[in-house]
Design a protein around this motif. Structure first.
Motif, mmCIF file in Angstrom:
data_model
loop_
_atom_site.group_PDB
_atom_site.id
_atom_site.type_symbol
_atom_site.label_atom_id
_atom_site.label_comp_id
_atom_site.label_asym_id
_atom_site.label_seq_id
_atom_site.Cartn_x
_atom_site.Cartn_y
_atom_site.Cartn_z
ATOM 1 N N LEU A 67 0.800 -1.259 -0.053
ATOM 2 C CA LEU A 67 0.100 -0.061 -0.143
ATOM 3 C C LEU A 67 0.966 1.083 -0.004
ATOM 4 N N TYR A 68 0.374 2.199 -1.029
ATOM 5 C CA TYR A 68 1.507 3.526 -0.895
ATOM 6 C C TYR A 68 0.935 4.629 0.020
ATOM 7 N N ALA A 69 1.917 5.109 0.388
ATOM 8 C CA ALA A 69 1.643 6.312 1.277
ATOM 9 C C ALA A 69 1.201 7.283 0.222
ATOM 10 N N ALA A 70 0.463 8.735 0.683
ATOM 11 C CA ALA A 70 0.137 9.720 -0.283
ATOM 12 C C ALA A 70 1.225 10.348 -0.587
ATOM 13 N N GLU A 71 2.551 10.582 -0.244
ATOM 14 C CA GLU A 71 3.650 11.241 -0.735
ATOM 15 C C GLU A 71 4.139 10.197 -1.924
ATOM 16 N N GLU A 72 4.154 8.993 -1.543
ATOM 17 C CA GLU A 72 4.561 7.994 -2.617
ATOM 18 C C GLU A 72 3.886 7.768 -3.761
ATOM 19 N N GLN A 73 2.501 7.944 -3.573
ATOM 20 C CA GLN A 73 1.233 8.147 -4.638
ATOM 21 C C GLN A 73 1.736 9.255 -5.583
ATOM 22 N N ALA A 74 2.187 10.213 -4.725
ATOM 23 C CA ALA A 74 2.368 11.805 -5.513
ATOM 24 C C ALA A 74 3.490 11.639 -6.267
ATOM 25 N N LYS A 75 4.482 11.151 -5.794
ATOM 26 C CA LYS A 75 6.135 10.924 -6.716
ATOM 27 C C LYS A 75 5.811 9.697 -7.580
ATOM 28 N N LEU A 76 5.233 8.560 -7.369
ATOM 29 C CA LEU A 76 5.091 7.511 -8.242
ATOM 30 C C LEU A 76 3.524 7.450 -8.839
ATOM 31 N N ASP A 77 3.372 7.763 -10.017
ATOM 32 C CA ASP A 77 1.986 7.785 -10.696
ATOM 33 C C ASP A 77 1.698 6.598 -10.909
ATOM 34 N N THR A 78 0.409 6.326 -11.557
ATOM 35 C CA THR A 78 -0.108 4.932 -11.598
ATOM 36 C C THR A 78 0.689 3.951 -12.827
ATOM 37 N N SER A 79 1.289 4.746 -13.724
ATOM 38 C CA SER A 79 2.105 3.926 -14.540
ATOM 39 C C SER A 79 3.365 3.368 -13.840
ATOM 40 N N CYS A 80 3.999 4.192 -13.135
ATOM 41 C CA CYS A 80 5.341 3.648 -12.182
ATOM 42 C C CYS A 80 4.827 2.531 -11.265
ATOM 43 N N ARG A 81 3.575 2.733 -10.854
ATOM 44 C CA ARG A 81 3.408 1.802 -9.734
ATOM 45 C C ARG A 81 2.960 0.480 -10.443
ATOM 46 N N GLY A 82 2.250 0.701 -11.393
ATOM 47 C CA GLY A 82 1.876 -0.476 -12.468
ATOM 48 C C GLY A 82 3.092 -1.163 -12.838
ATOM 49 N N PHE A 83 4.102 -0.379 -13.059
ATOM 50 C CA PHE A 83 5.362 -1.127 -13.901
ATOM 51 C C PHE A 83 6.073 -1.935 -12.590
ATOM 52 N N LEU A 84 5.997 -1.434 -11.595
ATOM 53 C CA LEU A 84 6.516 -2.049 -10.456
ATOM 54 C C LEU A 84 6.000 -3.239 -10.210
ATOM 55 N N ALA A 85 4.627 -3.242 -9.962
ATOM 56 C CA ALA A 85 3.635 -4.582 -10.002
ATOM 57 C C ALA A 85 4.173 -5.589 -11.241
#
Length: 154
Positions: A67-85
């Motif tokens: 689960l991403y914290a708010a500041e992590e979500q702000a820095k890592l957009d959905t494309s970055c989080r999706g790529f990481l997954a």
């Protein structure tokens, strides 16, 4: 900074082959990089080395959900989080490496971290850890890097 990181990956097959900071700074300066970019890149790499050798407070379990914290979500957009997954599901990353990548992304200042810059961060973390990369994953990390690294300030 990102141009320097790509330059290091292209010119040093293994992170261990990379010279110490002073000598590396001279080589980067001779290659035409600006002093402030060199300092920023070397500081970021120094942070990567420091974090890579210090154990995480808690090592994530392989079956955990991130689960991403708010500041992590702000820095890592959905494309970055999706790529990481995607990388984690493909077996290219373990949870501890994922956390290291997130930490190093949060350490980037002065740049908008788009997917292309995020791929450079992932590449450098894996390079520093000297983890073998599947050729398809490596190809995905290096896709269109010259076009993707155009500077975008926050």
């Amino acid at each position: 900074m990102f141009d320097i990181l790509v330059y290091l990956f292209e010119n040093y097959l293994h992170a261990a082959a990379c010279p110490e900071s002073e000598q590396l700074a001279r080589k980067l300066s001779a290659a035409g990089f600006e002093e402030d970019e060199i300092t920023e890149a070397l500081d970021w790499l120094s942070g990567l080395r420091a974090v890579a050798v210090s154990p995480l407070a808690k090592v994530p379990q392989p079956d955990s959900i991130r689960l991403y914290a708010a500041e992590e979500q702000a820095k890592l957009d959905t494309s970055c989080r999706g790529f990481l997954a995607f990388l984690e599901n493909a077996g290219a990353l373990d949870p501890q490496t994922r956390e290291l990548i997130i930490e190093r992304t949060m350490a980037v200042d002065g740049f908008h971290v788009n997917l292309h810059r995020f791929k450079v961060i992932v590449l450098m973390v894996l390079w520093q850890q000297e983890q073998p990369l599947d050729s398809l994953i490596l190809d995905e990390l290096l896709t269109d890097e010259a076009e993707e690294l155009a500077p975008v300030l926050q």
